[in-house]
Design an enzyme around this catalytic site. Structure first.
Site, short mmCIF file in Angstrom:
data_model
loop_
_atom_site.label_atom_id
_atom_site.label_comp_id
_atom_site.label_asym_id
_atom_site.label_seq_id
_atom_site.Cartn_x
_atom_site.Cartn_y
_atom_site.Cartn_z
N TRP A 1 -4.30 -12.65 3.13
CA TRP A 1 -5.24 -11.82 3.03
C TRP A 1 -5.21 -11.14 1.57
O TRP A 1 -6.10 -10.30 0.99
CB TRP A 1 -4.92 -10.64 4.10
CG TRP A 1 -3.76 -9.85 3.54
CD1 TRP A 1 -2.53 -10.06 3.01
CD2 TRP A 1 -3.72 -8.22 3.74
NE1 TRP A 1 -1.73 -9.20 2.94
CE2 TRP A 1 -2.37 -7.90 3.38
CE3 TRP A 1 -4.48 -7.24 4.21
CZ2 TRP A 1 -1.93 -6.64 3.51
CZ3 TRP A 1 -4.07 -6.02 4.26
CH2 TRP A 1 -2.63 -5.69 3.90
N ASP A 2 -4.09 -11.68 0.69
CA ASP A 2 -3.98 -10.88 -0.43
C ASP A 2 -5.26 -11.04 -1.35
O ASP A 2 -5.26 -10.39 -2.30
CB ASP A 2 -2.93 -11.70 -1.32
CG ASP A 2 -1.55 -11.83 -0.69
OD1 ASP A 2 -1.56 -12.12 0.76
OD2 ASP A 2 -0.49 -11.37 -1.22
N GLU B 1 4.40 -6.51 8.58
CA GLU B 1 4.74 -7.61 9.47
C GLU B 1 5.97 -7.30 10.24
O GLU B 1 6.47 -8.11 10.93
CB GLU B 1 5.05 -8.76 8.35
CG GLU B 1 3.67 -9.10 7.71
CD GLU B 1 3.71 -10.15 6.75
OE1 GLU B 1 4.89 -10.31 6.02
OE2 GLU B 1 2.90 -11.10 6.83
N LYS C 1 7.35 -2.40 6.92
CA LYS C 1 7.63 -3.27 5.73
C LYS C 1 6.75 -2.70 4.57
O LYS C 1 7.42 -2.67 3.47
CB LYS C 1 7.33 -4.83 5.83
CG LYS C 1 7.56 -5.68 4.70
CD LYS C 1 7.39 -7.07 5.24
CE LYS C 1 7.46 -7.99 4.23
NZ LYS C 1 6.81 -9.37 4.36
N GLN C 2 5.51 -2.29 4.84
CA GLN C 2 4.69 -2.18 4.04
C GLN C 2 3.37 -1.22 4.46
O GLN C 2 3.34 -0.84 5.61
CB GLN C 2 4.05 -3.35 3.27
CG GLN C 2 3.07 -4.31 4.10
CD GLN C 2 2.96 -5.61 3.89
OE1 GLN C 2 3.85 -6.36 3.92
NE2 GLN C 2 1.98 -5.76 3.26
C1 BGC Z 1 3.42 -9.59 2.75
C2 BGC Z 1 1.93 -9.94 3.21
C3 BGC Z 1 1.28 -11.07 2.14
C4 BGC Z 1 2.39 -12.05 1.78
C5 BGC Z 1 1.81 -13.09 0.82
C6 BGC Z 1 4.33 -11.05 2.59
O1 BGC Z 1 5.39 -10.80 2.22
O2 BGC Z 1 3.91 -8.72 3.68
O3 BGC Z 1 1.30 -8.79 3.32
O4 BGC Z 1 0.14 -11.43 2.31
O5 BGC Z 1 3.67 -11.64 1.65
O6 BGC Z 1 1.83 -12.36 -0.49
#
Ligand code: BGC
Length: 789
Positions: free
Chosen positions: A345-346, A484, A604-605
């Site tokens: 989704w980046d 996540e 996590k985020q």
């Molecule tokens: C993040 C995701 C991201 C992925 C790729 C993961 O560590 O939690 O949000 O899409 O890295 O960058």
């Protein structure tokens, strides 16, 4: 250091891989890590070259299971160039004493320069000065000029250059149990010793790769074909203090390229036609000049220097050449093998930046998604759903590429991976379609491919939502949100969570936009879409209803990340910080302790807070209003505080989103998180991950922070909306935009002043809206707007 170069002094083996990532050179078609050409891949060095969109799938046995992974392939290494005195060892910084060593990445010219003085003993030294480029005008070319100077001696130097097809994907320690041998049938040749070639193919995707190398040197060249390497050797007669030059020019093609007959002949012909170093350099510099003009960003100080580096790497991964390719946004750039070159989704953090400078690149990246719409629809069907279910990780053909198992390096255990339940990726694609079309004014795309994606994503959400009579609301169950860490309820036997607020609110947004689009589509086109998709009035009514009734849970006066989040245990953050220091990857720490992060209110985020990243307060308020909910400022501020204290920032995206959201909320801590986002890769904040590839989303996100975040810039309803929230640390800067056919609209921000200059052209005037006024700017006009007046 100037604002246009990054310099690394001294040879530091432990930093080599990090430097290699940050000194990667690329042009959107391919990229090569900044490894030293005399060093082969080993524990310290990792030369890697990656072609955008070149993937291969292999099956490996791990933890008693057969797992399939698709990887962006490390293609033959074109860098090798080593040297020695006759009868001596090849000189190498790990075995030969180094007197001086410096590495310089020159951003304005897209050059990597290194200077090393090897100590040959008894007062003799060899100075190696090298410049390298991956050509920005001709995306299939790269070149390296090496200048050798004997210091305190005269005599012979043997130089060996090669194209090496014996490479594998071995750049990420966590993946070492997996098969990384993606190339096969390497074969080398060449009629003239000055030019050699190497061809090979990928093992399962059957992509043929052709490379050719030309050596230009004032000495006879001898060629050897030592499969899987094509080798060229020369003996240079060095005179004390005099420079001897070796130029290596290479061409690279794959069978995915358009307008070629076959990759090998294309590479040989291209390298044959390529001009010498000076001319190559000149056309490369012109191409970079043009890029810098189109992406003009002038932020003072250290932040400006870092932003320029971020811009450099974004442009090397997604350049105007990308507009001709069928590729997505690789999460870690073309800079390393982490996440296998997959597309997540980046792009949500990348396209909004590109939309306002390189809209044709955004369009191409959306076309990558559109070409995989059918695959997303069949994934939805296989899951018993209608519409399009885009994969969490995408690669060649758009099937789900998320790994089934992942390794926790702390515990050494391979664990099931449920991150594929992050269906919110579909909303990110829809959001990007909408944003791109608004910014570029591309109604054609919106009404055709954009509409097709938007409708199928909306259809998926409407179908995924189930009515809960008890709640009187629709619910989307069994998903994973952007955080996540949480993949399941504690003690649950099946993965997935219910009512993830981010998922539901963005799903409601997608449904509302799809309905809006259906209303404005030209009638013949609406009819076509309806005929093709079988959309009827009943389904539209359902979309309307679901978009107004999706459940958004709350607890303790804040938005709940998902239903039940507030019932999870509180983590003793201080104890964990004291015990482990860095707790960004709390999930791994807890799993290694035999516990699970699923039990805790620990993210996590940014998850809920992502809503403040995507939507302005007014838009978010309206969205909640449509859902029959009230989101007032106090609730949002409480929500921000709540999650701020429960987030470990285990992703580089987290600092960025928190910085953005806190800046918009005019909070003092904003700068701390913006700094995290700026430092993410240069200081390798996630502990060793940058060496495996840059974090493209966070890099592009920082550019967008100064472009849209701080000026509060939005492109909607055919107007440019601005609502600046300058940070004291970043209050005065300039940038320009390409907006709806205007090239180079220049914005200058200075605490209480906003200046907008529209370049002269035949385009229509720009409608500019501030919270308290509207101005219409014709081409050639400049407005000086004092804020807070
Ligand atoms: C993040 C995701 C991201 C992925 C790729 C993961 O560590 O939690 O949000 O899409 O890295 O960058």
């Amino acid at each position: 250091m100037t604002g246009w170069s990054w310099e690394y002094e001294g040879y530091r083996p432990a930093d080599e891989r990090l430097r290699e990532s940050l000194c990667t050179l690329g042009n959107g078609y391919f990229a090569t890590r900044g490894a030293l050409p005399e060093c082969a891949a080993d524990e310290l060095h990792y030369p890697g070259t990656y072609v955008a969109g070149c993937y291969n799938r292999l099956t490996s046995e791990v933890a008693g299971r057969s797992v399939e992974n698709e990887d962006m392939v490390n293609v033959p290494n074109w860098l090798p160039l080593r040297f020695r005195r006759p009868g001596g060892e090849w000189l190498h910084p790990d075995t030969t004493p180094v007197l001086d060593h410096d590495l310089r990445l020159i951003l304005c010219s897209g050059l990597l320069e290194r200077r090393t003085r090897y100590d040959l003993g008894e007062g003799r030294a060899l100075l190696v000065h090298q410049q390298r480029l991956v050509h920005m005008a001709d995306p299939h070319l790269a070149a390296m000029r090496t200048e050798f100077t004997a210091e305190g001696w005269s005599g012979t130097l043997e130089v060996e250059s090669a194209l090496d097809g014996g490479v594998s994907n071995a750049g990420v320690a966590r993946y070492r149990d997996l098969d990384g041998r993606h190339l096969t049938h390497a074969h080398s040749g060449g009629d003239d010793p000055g030019t050699v070639w190497l061809r090979c193919r990928t093992r399962t995707s059957d992509i043929r790769v052709g490379t050719a190398a030309r050596l230009t040197v004032d000495a006879p060249v001898e060629a050897r074909h030592e499969n899987p390497r094509a080798v060229q050797r020369v003996r240079l007669e060095l005179t004390d203090g005099r420079v001897a030059t070796v130029d290596k020019t290479i061409a690279l093609h794959t069978s995915r390229d358009p307008a070629i007959s076959d990759p090998l002949h294309a590479a040989v012909a291209r390298v044959g036609r390529a001009p010498g170093w000076d001319d190559l350099l000149e056309s490369h510099l012109t191409a970079w000049d043009q890029l810098w003009r189109r992406a003009d960003l002038d932020v003072p100080g250290e932040s400006g220097r870092i932003l320029r580096l971020h811009l450099f790497h974004v442009l090397q991964t997604l350049s105007p050449h990308t507009a001709d390719l069928d590729v997505g946004v690789p999460a870690r750039g073309l800079h390393g093998e982490a996440y296998r070159g997959h597309v997540f989704w980046d792009e949500l953090f990348v396209l909004p930046y590109l939309n306002l400078h390189f809209p044709e690149v955004s369009r191409a990246l959306l076309r990558y998604r559109h070409r995989r719409l059918e695959q997303a629809c069949s994934a939805a069907r296989a899951a018993g759903r209608r519409g399009a279910m885009y994969p969490w990780q995408s690669g060649s053909d758009g099937r789900e590429e998320t790994q089934q198992l992942h390794l926790n390096p702390r515990s050494g255990r391979w664990l099931p991976d449920h991150s594929h339940l992050q269906h919110h990726v579909g909303s990110a694609i829809a959001y990007n379609v909408w944003q791109y079309c608004q910014a570029a004014g591309d109604a054609e795309f919106l009404h055709t491919k954009g509409a097709e994606m938007l409708l199928q994503i909306a259809r998926f959400w409407a179908d995924a939502a189930d009515w809960d009579p008890g709640l009187g609301r629709h619910r989307i169950k069994g998903v994973v949100g952007p955080d996540e860490y949480h993949e399941a309820y504690p003690d649950a036997t099946t993965p997935g969570l219910d009512d993830n607020a981010y998922t539901n609110v963005t799903a409601a947004w997608v449904l509302a936009r799809a309905l809006e689009l259906l209303d404005v589509l030209p009638e013949p086109r609406r009819r076509e879409l309806v005929e093709r998709t079988g959309l009827d009035d009943g389904e539209r009514e359902r979309w309307e209803e679901v978009s107004r009734t999706l459940h958004v849970p709350f607890h303790d006066g804040v938005i709940s990340q998902f239903e039940g989040y507030g019932d999870l245990a509180e983590l003793d953050w201080d104890t964990y910080r004291n015990r482990y220091g860095d707790i960004r990857r709390l999930d791994r720490i807890l799993e290694a302790e035999g516990d699970t992060v699923n039990r805790y209110q620990a993210s996590k985020q940014a998850d809920v807070l992502m809503l403040g990243y995507l939507f302005s307060p007014a838009e978010l308020g309206d969205l909640f209003g449509r859902l029959g909910l009230r989101l007032d400022d106090a609730t949002w501020q409480r929500t921000v505080d709540y999650y701020l204290h429960r987030t470990s920032h285990g992703s580089t995206l987290s600092g960025l989103v928190h910085g953005w959201v806190l800046a918009r909320a005019r909070r003092a801590e904003a700068w701390k998180y913006c700094q995290e986002a700026l430092q993410g890769d240069i200081a390798d904040i996630q502990g060793g991950t940058t060496a495996e590839g840059i974090h493209l989303g966070a890099m592009a996100g920082t550019l967008d922070l100064v472009q849209r975040g701080l000026p509060g810039l939005e492109t909607r309803d055919d107007a440019l909306w601005l609502d600046p929230v300058p940070l004291p640390e970043l209050s005065s800067y300039d940038f320009s935009l390409r907006y709806q056919g205007h090239w180079g609209v220049r914005l200058h921000l200075e605490s209480s002043l906003l200046e907008i200059a529209v370049p002269d052209s035949d385009a229509s005037p720009i409608d500019v809206r501030l919270p308290d006024r509207a101005v219409c700017l014709a081409p050639g006009e400049t407005a000086r707007l004092f804020l807070g007046e």
